[in-house]
Motif scaffolding. Structure first.
Motif, PDB file in Angstrom:
ATOM      1  N   ARG A 112       0.831  -1.202   0.000  1.00 54.14           N
ATOM      2  CA  ARG A 112       0.000   0.000   0.000  1.00 54.14           C
ATOM      3  C   ARG A 112       0.868   1.257   0.000  1.00 54.14           C
ATOM      4  O   ARG A 112       0.555   2.236  -0.686  1.00 54.14           O
ATOM      5  CB  ARG A 112      -0.928  -0.012   1.216  1.00 54.14           C
ATOM      6  N   VAL A 121     -10.540   3.853  -3.482  1.00 49.48           N
ATOM      7  CA  VAL A 121     -10.321   2.629  -2.704  1.00 49.48           C
ATOM      8  C   VAL A 121      -9.690   3.017  -1.370  1.00 49.48           C
ATOM      9  O   VAL A 121      -8.628   3.631  -1.337  1.00 49.48           O
ATOM     10  CB  VAL A 121      -9.410   1.635  -3.446  1.00 49.48           C
ATOM     11  N   SER A 122     -10.324   2.664  -0.287  1.00 48.64           N
ATOM     12  CA  SER A 122      -9.827   3.051   1.036  1.00 48.64           C
ATOM     13  C   SER A 122      -8.799   2.077   1.585  1.00 48.64           C
ATOM     14  O   SER A 122      -7.914   2.455   2.340  1.00 48.64           O
ATOM     15  CB  SER A 122     -10.993   3.177   2.026  1.00 48.64           C
ATOM     16  N   ARG A 123      -8.911   0.794   1.226  1.00 45.71           N
ATOM     17  CA  ARG A 123      -7.963  -0.200   1.729  1.00 45.71           C
ATOM     18  C   ARG A 123      -7.953  -1.420   0.814  1.00 45.71           C
ATOM     19  O   ARG A 123      -8.970  -1.762   0.210  1.00 45.71           O
ATOM     20  CB  ARG A 123      -8.312  -0.600   3.161  1.00 45.71           C
ATOM     21  N   ASN A 145      -7.847  -6.824   6.307  1.00 45.13           N
ATOM     22  CA  ASN A 145      -8.526  -5.805   7.102  1.00 45.13           C
ATOM     23  C   ASN A 145      -9.324  -6.456   8.221  1.00 45.13           C
ATOM     24  O   ASN A 145     -10.310  -7.146   7.970  1.00 45.13           O
ATOM     25  CB  ASN A 145      -9.483  -4.995   6.210  1.00 45.13           C
ATOM     26  N   CYS A 148     -13.705  -3.244   9.288  1.00 45.40           N
ATOM     27  CA  CYS A 148     -14.225  -2.639   8.055  1.00 45.40           C
ATOM     28  C   CYS A 148     -15.506  -1.880   8.358  1.00 45.40           C
ATOM     29  O   CYS A 148     -16.213  -2.187   9.322  1.00 45.40           O
ATOM     30  CB  CYS A 148     -14.538  -3.708   7.004  1.00 45.40           C
ATOM     31  N   ASP A 151     -18.867   1.037   3.724  1.00 48.40           N
ATOM     32  CA  ASP A 151     -18.293   1.474   2.453  1.00 48.40           C
ATOM     33  C   ASP A 151     -17.159   0.555   2.015  1.00 48.40           C
ATOM     34  O   ASP A 151     -17.000   0.281   0.819  1.00 48.40           O
ATOM     35  CB  ASP A 151     -17.781   2.910   2.563  1.00 48.40           C
ATOM     36  N   ASP A 152     -16.367   0.082   2.978  1.00 49.62           N
ATOM     37  CA  ASP A 152     -15.289  -0.843   2.649  1.00 49.62           C
ATOM     38  C   ASP A 152     -15.847  -2.132   2.031  1.00 49.62           C
ATOM     39  O   ASP A 152     -15.335  -2.624   1.025  1.00 49.62           O
ATOM     40  CB  ASP A 152     -14.484  -1.206   3.900  1.00 49.62           C
ATOM     41  N   GLN A 155     -16.856  -1.571  -1.461  1.00 52.80           N
ATOM     42  CA  GLN A 155     -15.696  -1.526  -2.348  1.00 52.80           C
ATOM     43  C   GLN A 155     -15.154  -2.922  -2.618  1.00 52.80           C
ATOM     44  O   GLN A 155     -14.742  -3.230  -3.741  1.00 52.80           O
ATOM     45  CB  GLN A 155     -14.603  -0.646  -1.729  1.00 52.80           C
ATOM     46  N   GLY A 334     -16.404   5.722  -2.629  1.00 52.54           N
ATOM     47  CA  GLY A 334     -15.325   6.406  -1.952  1.00 52.54           C
ATOM     48  C   GLY A 334     -15.368   7.914  -2.047  1.00 52.54           C
ATOM     49  O   GLY A 334     -14.590   8.604  -1.405  1.00 52.54           O
ATOM     50  N   THR A 335     -16.312   8.459  -2.826  1.00 48.90           N
ATOM     51  CA  THR A 335     -16.357   9.919  -2.973  1.00 48.90           C
ATOM     52  C   THR A 335     -16.782  10.613  -1.708  1.00 48.90           C
ATOM     53  O   THR A 335     -16.506  11.796  -1.499  1.00 48.90           O
ATOM     54  CB  THR A 335     -17.325  10.291  -4.114  1.00 48.90           C
ATOM     55  N   LEU A 337     -15.913   9.399   1.315  1.00 47.38           N
ATOM     56  CA  LEU A 337     -15.026   8.974   2.401  1.00 47.38           C
ATOM     57  C   LEU A 337     -14.121  10.122   2.820  1.00 47.38           C
ATOM     58  O   LEU A 337     -13.728  10.929   2.012  1.00 47.38           O
ATOM     59  CB  LEU A 337     -14.188   7.772   1.954  1.00 47.38           C
TER      60      LEU A 337
END
Length: 337
Positions: A112, A121-123, A145, A148, A151-152, A155, A334-335, A337
């Motif tokens: 990462r 993408v957060s993770r 993860n 979570c 939203d995760d 995704q 993700g917009t 987040l």
């Protein structure tokens, strides 16, 4: 194509990674590998004379990230480790992909940091194939993860759908959310919130909740869950398969009649065992990264690590990372987040 291989990771290190790399080179004439690790341990495992040697590059590192090392420590204080150098080769666009059987947390954090995530993408999420009734399905996250949010999970659904589309050639793959029951009111608030997001999305084909007992039923193409649930389910299933075949073996050996029957059914049992062997499905992709990184099981033997290398080449050739990035970007995930 050049694949960077962390030869020091996993339970067996070069003893598994090097023969697996040679096998992959022998199968694919267009493939080259970069073996990263302690050359004093790698070179004795190579043939003295072979045309395959012309397609092997080397990068020395006598620093290995132990399975018990923390991910943050590996990132900050072990920059010369075999994992770090293998991922760095991808970040520098020297290699097309990285394969490692090493410390999962370290691999995820280093990847990462060096490769970055796609916008939205957060993770990253670890995604792997599972054998199911009628074929294969994908499951994520399998351990990257531990915590979570809704939203995760959405995704993860987007990324898993993209992988099913390009690597399994599935049109509009179905998605299920792992839960304690199929009813809408079952599960935690987190899971129900994620279900609400998926149900209103036009970017995926959401089919509802799926219970643990139906993971291998083939009801859906992609199963979404948090890392704790996914990793637990995966390792439990592997343990069940081993236990089942141990019981079958003991049952046949316990009586003379059983030993006679075992001779007759041995070809069938071998075929079943081969189809369920976790080594065949080894190789999990860290989805969401701007580069292909494949995690091999730490206990994988040569067959399993070899499968991981093939999985990496397939991911590169199919344009997996780009497809995942496009899928998330076009969905608008993700917009907020």
């Amino acid at each position: 194509m050049l694949i960077a291989i962390d030869a020091m990771g996993g339970d067996f290190g070069p003893r598994v990674a090097v023969p697996a790399a040679l096998r992959a080179l022998n199968k694919d004439p267009s493939l080259s590998v970069l073996l990263v690790g302690d050359l004093n341990k790698i070179r004795p495992l190579l043939p003295e004379k072979s045309p395959l040697l012309n397609r092997i590059q080397f990068r020395h590192s006598d620093i290995s990230v132990a399975m018990g090392d923390s991910a943050k420590h590996a990132l900050r204080h072990q920059k010369g480790s075999s994992i770090h150098l293998a991922v760095q080769a991808v970040a520098d666009q020297e290699a097309d992909a990285c394969v490692s059987a090493g410390n999962t947390g370290a691999l995820a954090v280093i990847s990462r940091y060096l490769l970055k995530m796609y916008p939205g993408v957060s993770r990253p999420a670890i995604c792997s194939q599972l054998p199911v009734n009628g074929g294969e399905c994908l499951m994520l996250d399998l351990g990257a993860n531990l915590g979570c949010d809704a939203d995760d999970l959405y995704q993860f659904a987007l990324m898993g759908s993209a992988m099913a589309e390009v690597m399994q050639s599935k049109v509009s793959p179905s998605v299920g959310l792992l839960n304690v029951g199929e009813e809408e009111l079952k599960g935690t608030e987190l899971v129900r919130d994620a279900a609400d997001i998926m149900a209103t999305s036009t970017a995926i084909r959401y089919e509802g909740f799926i219970e643990g007992s139906d993971i291998f039923s083939g009801q859906v193409d992609v199963i979404v869950c948090d890392g704790v649930s996914g990793n637990t389910a995966l390792k439990t299933s592997e343990g069940v398969v081993r236990f089942l075949f141990q019981q079958i073996r003991q049952g046949f050996k316990s009586t003379l009649y059983g030993r006679v029957v075992s001779v007759l059914v041995r070809p069938v049992l071998k075929s079943i065992k081969r189809s369920l062997n976790p080594e065949r499905y080894n190789g999990a992709v860290l989805l969401g990264l701007q580069g292909v990184v494949v995690k091999s099981h730490g206990a994988a033997e040569v067959e399993g690590f070899y499968r991981s290398i093939l999985h990496a080449t397939h991911a590169v050739r199919s344009g997996l990372c780009e497809r995942v990035g496009d899928k998330v970007a076009n969905s608008g995930a993700g917009t907020s987040l």
